[in-house]
Design an enzyme around this catalytic site. Structure first.
Site, PDB file in Angstrom:
ATOM      1  N   ASN A   9       0.814  -1.221   0.000  1.00 41.88           N
ATOM      2  CA  ASN A   9       0.000   0.000   0.000  1.00 41.88           C
ATOM      3  C   ASN A   9       0.844   1.267   0.000  1.00 41.88           C
ATOM      4  O   ASN A   9       0.324   2.363  -0.230  1.00 41.88           O
ATOM      5  CB  ASN A   9      -0.952   0.020   1.204  1.00 41.88           C
ATOM      6  CG  ASN A   9      -0.224  -0.131   2.523  1.00 41.88           C
ATOM      7  OD1 ASN A   9       0.160  -1.223   2.893  1.00 41.88           O
ATOM      8  ND2 ASN A   9       0.008   0.962   3.210  1.00 41.88           N
ATOM      9  N   TYR A 160      16.550  -5.483  13.859  1.00 47.53           N
ATOM     10  CA  TYR A 160      16.244  -5.248  12.435  1.00 47.53           C
ATOM     11  C   TYR A 160      17.246  -6.047  11.583  1.00 47.53           C
ATOM     12  O   TYR A 160      16.865  -6.723  10.619  1.00 47.53           O
ATOM     13  CB  TYR A 160      16.315  -3.755  12.105  1.00 47.53           C
ATOM     14  CG  TYR A 160      15.946  -3.452  10.657  1.00 47.53           C
ATOM     15  CD1 TYR A 160      14.643  -3.585  10.209  1.00 47.53           C
ATOM     16  CD2 TYR A 160      16.922  -3.044   9.734  1.00 47.53           C
ATOM     17  CE1 TYR A 160      14.295  -3.329   8.883  1.00 47.53           C
ATOM     18  CE2 TYR A 160      16.601  -2.793   8.414  1.00 47.53           C
ATOM     19  CZ  TYR A 160      15.286  -2.920   7.991  1.00 47.53           C
ATOM     20  OH  TYR A 160      14.956  -2.674   6.675  1.00 47.53           O
TER      21      TYR A 160
HETATM   22  N1  LIG Z   1      13.483   2.088   2.958  1.00 49.57           N
HETATM   23  C1  LIG Z   1      14.730   1.608   3.057  1.00 49.57           C
HETATM   24  O1  LIG Z   1      15.706   2.369   3.118  1.00 49.57           O
HETATM   25  C2  LIG Z   1      14.954   0.126   3.106  1.00 49.57           C
HETATM   26  C3  LIG Z   1      16.292  -0.330   3.130  1.00 49.57           C
HETATM   27  C4  LIG Z   1      16.535  -1.695   3.151  1.00 49.57           C
HETATM   28  C5  LIG Z   1      15.465  -2.594   3.137  1.00 49.57           C
HETATM   29  N2  LIG Z   1      14.179  -2.117   3.129  1.00 49.57           N
HETATM   30  C6  LIG Z   1      13.111  -3.122   3.133  1.00 49.57           C
HETATM   31  O2  LIG Z   1      12.197  -2.838   2.086  1.00 49.57           O
HETATM   32  C7  LIG Z   1      10.890  -3.321   2.436  1.00 49.57           C
HETATM   33  C8  LIG Z   1       9.849  -2.249   2.171  1.00 49.57           C
HETATM   34  O3  LIG Z   1      10.135  -1.152   3.028  1.00 49.57           O
HETATM   35  P1  LIG Z   1       9.679   0.350   2.737  1.00 49.57           P
HETATM   36  O4  LIG Z   1      10.882   1.186   2.857  1.00 49.57           O
HETATM   37  O5  LIG Z   1       8.847   0.435   1.509  1.00 49.57           O
HETATM   38  O6  LIG Z   1       8.791   0.611   4.051  1.00 49.57           O
HETATM   39  P2  LIG Z   1       7.330   1.235   4.233  1.00 49.57           P
HETATM   40  O7  LIG Z   1       7.118   2.372   3.314  1.00 49.57           O
HETATM   41  O8  LIG Z   1       7.185   1.473   5.714  1.00 49.57           O
HETATM   42  O9  LIG Z   1       6.368   0.041   3.771  1.00 49.57           O
HETATM   43  C9  LIG Z   1       6.318  -1.146   4.516  1.00 49.57           C
HETATM   44  C10 LIG Z   1       5.059  -1.897   4.177  1.00 49.57           C
HETATM   45  O10 LIG Z   1       4.991  -3.052   5.036  1.00 49.57           O
HETATM   46  C11 LIG Z   1       3.702  -3.092   5.616  1.00 49.57           C
HETATM   47  N3  LIG Z   1       3.641  -3.816   6.889  1.00 49.57           N
HETATM   48  C12 LIG Z   1       4.210  -3.484   8.072  1.00 49.57           C
HETATM   49  N4  LIG Z   1       3.831  -4.359   9.018  1.00 49.57           N
HETATM   50  C13 LIG Z   1       3.012  -5.260   8.434  1.00 49.57           C
HETATM   51  C14 LIG Z   1       2.274  -6.383   8.889  1.00 49.57           C
HETATM   52  N5  LIG Z   1       2.252  -6.744  10.176  1.00 49.57           N
HETATM   53  N6  LIG Z   1       1.539  -7.104   7.998  1.00 49.57           N
HETATM   54  C15 LIG Z   1       1.495  -6.727   6.698  1.00 49.57           C
HETATM   55  N7  LIG Z   1       2.137  -5.657   6.215  1.00 49.57           N
HETATM   56  C16 LIG Z   1       2.889  -4.927   7.068  1.00 49.57           C
HETATM   57  C17 LIG Z   1       3.331  -1.628   5.805  1.00 49.57           C
HETATM   58  O11 LIG Z   1       1.944  -1.483   6.049  1.00 49.57           O
HETATM   59  P3  LIG Z   1       1.365  -0.116   6.750  1.00 49.57           P
HETATM   60  O12 LIG Z   1       1.388   0.956   5.704  1.00 49.57           O
HETATM   61  O13 LIG Z   1      -0.011  -0.522   7.177  1.00 49.57           O
HETATM   62  O14 LIG Z   1       2.293   0.195   7.890  1.00 49.57           O
HETATM   63  C18 LIG Z   1       3.769  -1.089   4.449  1.00 49.57           C
HETATM   64  O15 LIG Z   1       2.825  -1.408   3.477  1.00 49.57           O
HETATM   65  C19 LIG Z   1      10.990  -3.750   3.911  1.00 49.57           C
HETATM   66  O16 LIG Z   1      11.113  -5.153   3.963  1.00 49.57           O
HETATM   67  C20 LIG Z   1      12.260  -3.092   4.400  1.00 49.57           C
HETATM   68  O17 LIG Z   1      12.874  -3.812   5.450  1.00 49.57           O
HETATM   69  C21 LIG Z   1      13.907  -0.800   3.108  1.00 49.57           C
END
Ligand SMILES: NC(=O)c1ccc[n+]([C@@H]2O[C@H](COP(=O)([O-])OP(=O)(O)OC[C@H]3O[C@@H](n4cnc5c(N)ncnc54)[C@H](OP(=O)(O)O)[C@@H]3O)[C@@H](O)[C@H]2O)c1
Length: 273
Positions: A9, A160
């Site tokens: 989302n 994490y």
């Molecule tokens: N951003 C970075 O710099 C970065 C770096 C390395 C790795 N990552 C990885 O990339 C992936 C995506 O991260 P992002 O940066 O796009 O983060 P984000 O914008 O916070 O999106 C995370 C998504 O995960 C969902 N989520 C959280 N808890 C959940 C649950 N219990 N059940 C189902 N869905 C859940 C969130 O839903 P809600 O909107 O309802 O909270 C949101 O849709 C993650 O695995 C993260 O560890 C990100």
């Protein structure tokens, strides 16, 4: 192709869904918050391309995850791509409904169960791909079974890191086990990406950090290639990066550790399979 993305989302998941829908794909958004999920579906449907469905999934609960996987199997019968993207960073100690440390439980163990429940569905496609969102932060973690339930002092970065190392080891374990199957497994570090994952950081710190972050469209492009690109057709067990070095830590190269974690995780989710 039918492509399921967890946590689609917002952030990297949403951006990936957008790029895939623009290429005419059938994308299934698996999300925990119905209002946010609906808003994302509305935005994607407004593109008037591909197909966009919603499935309710809360990885914080193994029971809910099991039900979501059963619903996906019943509704779709087959899937071509599973993108294990959902994730969070918790700065305080919190537990999932099953008593696991939240980052380990949501980022990793929920996806472990979901993936296992969906393997028979992925086997129905002629060729299928599983993509695991890991992170360079896996260097900050190690696998400590006595910390799966957050016993003792809480260091958020360790937890994490443990969850992201577990994502990468899971990809490696499955890649080995499924080497002769129709399903491939690959993992990535998306780069430092401007998204809601940093919502818990103090605002001034985030404002400084943001200067070095890339937009979600950067990892989304890589994930889209991994999901549907011909160049990824025969890749298995790889770990790549959208933006920063893709070095694996010594733990991440340890295939015995991957096998051990796999066996431990199987026993943790056994009764939900
Ligand atoms: N951003 C970075 O710099 C970065 C770096 C390395 C790795 N990552 C990885 O990339 C992936 C995506 O991260 P992002 O940066 O796009 O983060 P984000 O914008 O916070 O999106 C995370 C998504 O995960 C969902 N989520 C959280 N808890 C959940 C649950 N219990 N059940 C189902 N869905 C859940 C969130 O839903 P809600 O909107 O309802 O909270 C949101 O849709 C993650 O695995 C993260 O560890 C990100």
């Amino acid at each position: 192709m039918k492509i399921l993305i967890t946590g689609a989302n917002t952030g990297i998941g949403f951006s990936t869904a957008e790029q895939l829908v623009k290429q005419g794909q059938h994308v299934i958004l698996a999300c925990r918050n119905p209002q946010k999920a609906q808003a994302a579906q509305d935005k994607l449907r407004a593109l008037d391309q591909g197909q966009v469905d919603l499935v309710s999934l809360d990885l914080n609960s193994l029971e809910n995850t099991r039900k979501a996987a059963d619903e996906i199997a019943n509704r779709y019968g087959s899937l071509d791509v599973l993108i294990n993207n959902a994730g969070l960073f918790s700065k305080t100690k919190q537990l999932t409904q099953n008593g696991f440390e939240q980052q380990f439980g949501v980022n990793y163990l929920g996806h472990f169960l979901l993936t296992h429940k969906l393997i028979p569905v992925l086997q129905q496609a002629p060729k299928a791909r599983i993509i695991h969102l890991a992170s360079i932060a896996h260097w900050a973690g190690s696998i400590k079974p006595n910390k799966f339930r957050a016993e003792g002092f809480y260091n958020p970065l360790f937890y994490y890191g443990q969850s992201k190392l577990a994502n990468l080891l899971f990809s490696n374990a499955l890649a080995e086990q499924m080497a002769d199957s129709t399903i491939s497994n690959n993992a990535l570090h998306p780069g430092g990406v401007a998204s809601d994952i940093y919502r818990d950081l103090p605002k001034p710190i985030y404002e400084v950090m943001k200067i070095g972050l890339v937009p979600t469209s950067v990892p989304a492009k890589l994930i889209t290639q991994m999901a549907i690109g011909d160049e990824w057709e025969n890749r298995n067990g790889d770990y790549v990066s959208a933006h920063m070095p893709d070095w694996r830590s010594p733990h991440a190269k340890n295939q015995q550790l991957a096998r051990d974690l796999y066996a431990q995780s199987m026993s943790l989710v056994e009764k939900y399979l």
